[in-house]
Design a protein around this motif. Structure first.
Motif, PDB file in Angstrom:
ATOM      1  N   UNK A 132       0.825  -1.206   0.000  1.00 53.98           N
ATOM      2  CA  UNK A 132       0.000   0.000   0.000  1.00 53.98           C
ATOM      3  C   UNK A 132       0.858   1.255   0.000  1.00 53.98           C
ATOM      4  N   UNK A 133       2.038   1.208   0.647  1.00 50.70           N
ATOM      5  CA  UNK A 133       2.873   2.408   0.658  1.00 50.70           C
ATOM      6  C   UNK A 133       3.386   2.760  -0.740  1.00 50.70           C
ATOM      7  N   UNK A 134       3.602   1.728  -1.573  1.00 43.78           N
ATOM      8  CA  UNK A 134       4.023   1.991  -2.954  1.00 43.78           C
ATOM      9  C   UNK A 134       2.854   2.483  -3.797  1.00 43.78           C
ATOM     10  N   UNK A 135       1.677   1.988  -3.515  1.00 49.57           N
ATOM     11  CA  UNK A 135       0.480   2.473  -4.209  1.00 49.57           C
ATOM     12  C   UNK A 135       0.303   3.966  -3.965  1.00 49.57           C
ATOM     13  N   UNK A 136       0.437   4.376  -2.708  1.00 47.71           N
ATOM     14  CA  UNK A 136       0.222   5.777  -2.364  1.00 47.71           C
ATOM     15  C   UNK A 136       1.350   6.670  -2.892  1.00 47.71           C
ATOM     16  N   UNK A 137       2.546   6.104  -3.007  1.00 46.38           N
ATOM     17  CA  UNK A 137       3.693   6.900  -3.448  1.00 46.38           C
ATOM     18  C   UNK A 137       3.746   7.068  -4.959  1.00 46.38           C
ATOM     19  N   UNK A 138       3.404   6.005  -5.690  1.00 46.93           N
ATOM     20  CA  UNK A 138       3.654   6.014  -7.136  1.00 46.93           C
ATOM     21  C   UNK A 138       2.399   6.053  -8.003  1.00 46.93           C
ATOM     22  N   UNK A 139       1.215   6.011  -7.404  1.00 45.70           N
ATOM     23  CA  UNK A 139      -0.023   5.987  -8.184  1.00 45.70           C
ATOM     24  C   UNK A 139      -0.938   7.132  -7.775  1.00 45.70           C
ATOM     25  N   UNK A 140      -1.733   7.571  -8.736  1.00 41.09           N
ATOM     26  CA  UNK A 140      -2.817   8.502  -8.445  1.00 41.09           C
ATOM     27  C   UNK A 140      -4.115   7.866  -8.920  1.00 41.09           C
ATOM     28  N   UNK A 141      -5.195   8.169  -8.211  1.00 37.44           N
ATOM     29  CA  UNK A 141      -6.485   7.595  -8.580  1.00 37.44           C
ATOM     30  C   UNK A 141      -7.051   8.337  -9.780  1.00 37.44           C
ATOM     31  N   UNK A 142      -7.541   7.545 -10.747  1.00 36.87           N
ATOM     32  CA  UNK A 142      -8.155   8.094 -11.956  1.00 36.87           C
ATOM     33  C   UNK A 142      -9.502   7.412 -12.129  1.00 36.87           C
ATOM     34  N   UNK A 143     -10.542   8.026 -11.567  1.00 38.34           N
ATOM     35  CA  UNK A 143     -11.850   7.391 -11.585  1.00 38.34           C
ATOM     36  C   UNK A 143     -11.824   6.149 -10.717  1.00 38.34           C
ATOM     37  N   UNK A 144     -12.192   5.023 -11.303  1.00 33.28           N
ATOM     38  CA  UNK A 144     -12.168   3.774 -10.545  1.00 33.28           C
ATOM     39  C   UNK A 144     -10.875   2.991 -10.789  1.00 33.28           C
ATOM     40  N   UNK A 145      -9.877   3.654 -11.379  1.00 33.65           N
ATOM     41  CA  UNK A 145      -8.594   3.013 -11.639  1.00 33.65           C
ATOM     42  C   UNK A 145      -7.461   3.784 -10.975  1.00 33.65           C
ATOM     43  N   UNK A 146      -6.271   3.174 -11.042  1.00 37.00           N
ATOM     44  CA  UNK A 146      -5.077   3.802 -10.505  1.00 37.00           C
ATOM     45  C   UNK A 146      -4.039   3.906 -11.619  1.00 37.00           C
ATOM     46  N   UNK A 147      -3.424   5.095 -11.736  1.00 39.16           N
ATOM     47  CA  UNK A 147      -2.425   5.298 -12.785  1.00 39.16           C
ATOM     48  C   UNK A 147      -1.054   5.531 -12.169  1.00 39.16           C
ATOM     49  N   UNK A 148      -0.080   4.795 -12.707  1.00 40.71           N
ATOM     50  CA  UNK A 148       1.280   4.915 -12.198  1.00 40.71           C
ATOM     51  C   UNK A 148       1.895   6.243 -12.634  1.00 40.71           C
ATOM     52  N   UNK A 149       2.817   6.748 -11.835  1.00 40.30           N
ATOM     53  CA  UNK A 149       3.407   8.063 -12.057  1.00 40.30           C
ATOM     54  C   UNK A 149       4.076   8.154 -13.425  1.00 40.30           C
ATOM     55  N   UNK A 150       3.919   9.286 -14.107  1.00 36.21           N
ATOM     56  CA  UNK A 150       4.502   9.436 -15.450  1.00 36.21           C
ATOM     57  C   UNK A 150       6.016   9.310 -15.459  1.00 36.21           C
ATOM     58  N   UNK A 151       6.691   9.697 -14.378  1.00 33.88           N
ATOM     59  CA  UNK A 151       8.149   9.575 -14.375  1.00 33.88           C
ATOM     60  C   UNK A 151       8.598   8.119 -14.391  1.00 33.88           C
ATOM     61  N   UNK A 152       7.788   7.222 -13.823  1.00 31.29           N
ATOM     62  CA  UNK A 152       8.117   5.802 -13.903  1.00 31.29           C
ATOM     63  C   UNK A 152       7.774   5.246 -15.278  1.00 31.29           C
ATOM     64  N   UNK A 153       6.649   5.685 -15.840  1.00 31.13           N
ATOM     65  CA  UNK A 153       6.300   5.239 -17.192  1.00 31.13           C
ATOM     66  C   UNK A 153       7.392   5.627 -18.173  1.00 31.13           C
ATOM     67  N   UNK A 154       7.986   6.797 -17.964  1.00 34.00           N
ATOM     68  CA  UNK A 154       9.006   7.279 -18.869  1.00 34.00           C
ATOM     69  C   UNK A 154      10.326   6.534 -18.768  1.00 34.00           C
TER      70      UNK A 154
END
Length: 277
Positions: free
Chosen positions: A166-188
């Motif tokens: 859960x600590x990684x979820x809160x650190x690296x994801x943001x909620x987008x509706x009913x989904x979670x999106x990983x941080x753009x800096x990690x996607x990059x």
């Protein structure tokens, strides 16, 4: 589905993906291809096979092969490989690469992205230890649909609950509706690329670490040996390969061998070395 159609599909899929379908997987063919056929306007599976036999529809051919791929994955799957990489493999590689400050990692069956993103999060948490380092993560998969999801980095509540602390979820994801999106800096930090494991690996270059986990299970012995041999030639002499917990290299050629102390880790066999009697 007739026996002739089943045999044709098995040959067709193996020729294009290497996937080996045995008679007991007949139900799998039917359950996955019948819905695909309906979306493509075929009333029966037999009609779909006739279209494949006729040729000329590359999009249909690709869709049939992708329908037979298994995209089961989750964050930090099996946990141990990630602990081994962080605690045992990386310290040694960081010392060996101190002059170049560069590492290359290949996720050879990345599916919808949870494995490469797990690696990216793990590396990001190493902080200052990797300051100034260039780390390339190449994530490939046969399925273009899976890779589209991976690039988007969008996951359901169920998916982020599978293995992700859960600590990684809160650190690296943001909620987008009913989904979670990983941080753009990690996607990059990850390059997602469609790639068929039947193709030549040489253009991909040399890697320090290869994750090819839980994919060899779907190939026959000859194809497993071929893939392992080609992976072995793309790993740096002091690099390593991670396979799935149920996978082994025993009886599959001599390009790679088990690490003497790290379970689930394999290394290129030293050139000129002979197998012990």
């Amino acid at each position: 589905m007739t026996d002739a159609d089943f045999d044709y599909l098995c040959t067709f899929i193996r020729a294009r993906s290497g996937l080996a379908l045995t008679p007991e997987k007949r139900y799998l063919l039917e359950s996955r291809l019948q819905p695909l056929g309906r979306t493509r306007g075929f009333e029966t599976l037999e009609a779909l096979v006739r279209a494949l036999r006729a040729g000329g529809d590359a999009d249909l051919e690709r869709a049939v092969v992708e329908a037979m791929t298994t995209n089961e994955t989750f964050f930090f799957r099996d946990k141990t490989p990630f602990d081994t990489l962080r605690n045992d493999v990386l310290p040694r590689l960081l010392e060996a690469r101190a002059s170049t400050r560069m590492l290359r990692i290949w996720c050879a069956a990345a599916s919808t992205g949870q494995e490469p993103y797990s690696l990216a999060m793990m590396l990001d948490q190493m902080g200052e230890r990797l300051a100034g380092w260039r780390i390339e993560i190449l994530a490939t998969d046969l399925s273009t649909q899976a890779l589209e999801r991976a690039r988007a980095g969008l996951y359901s509540q169920f998916e982020v609950q599978r293995g992700l602390p859960v600590q990684l979820l809160l650190r690296y994801f943001t909620q987008a509706g009913d989904q979670w999106q990983i941080a753009p800096e990690l996607r990059g930090r990850i390059t997602f690329r469609p790639f068929n494991l039947m193709r030549d690996f040489a253009p991909l270059g040399t890697f320090d670490v290869v994750f090819c986990r839980n994919v060899l299970l779907y190939f026959d012995m000859a194809m497993k040996a071929d893939i392992l041999a080609r992976i072995g030639r793309q790993i740096a002499p002091d690099g390593c390969l991670f396979l799935g917990a149920a996978e082994t290299v025993i009886g599959l050629g001599e390009e790679v061998e088990m690490h003497p102390t790290l379970r689930g880790v394999y290394v290129p066999r030293r050139r000129g070395a002979t197998r012990a009697a």
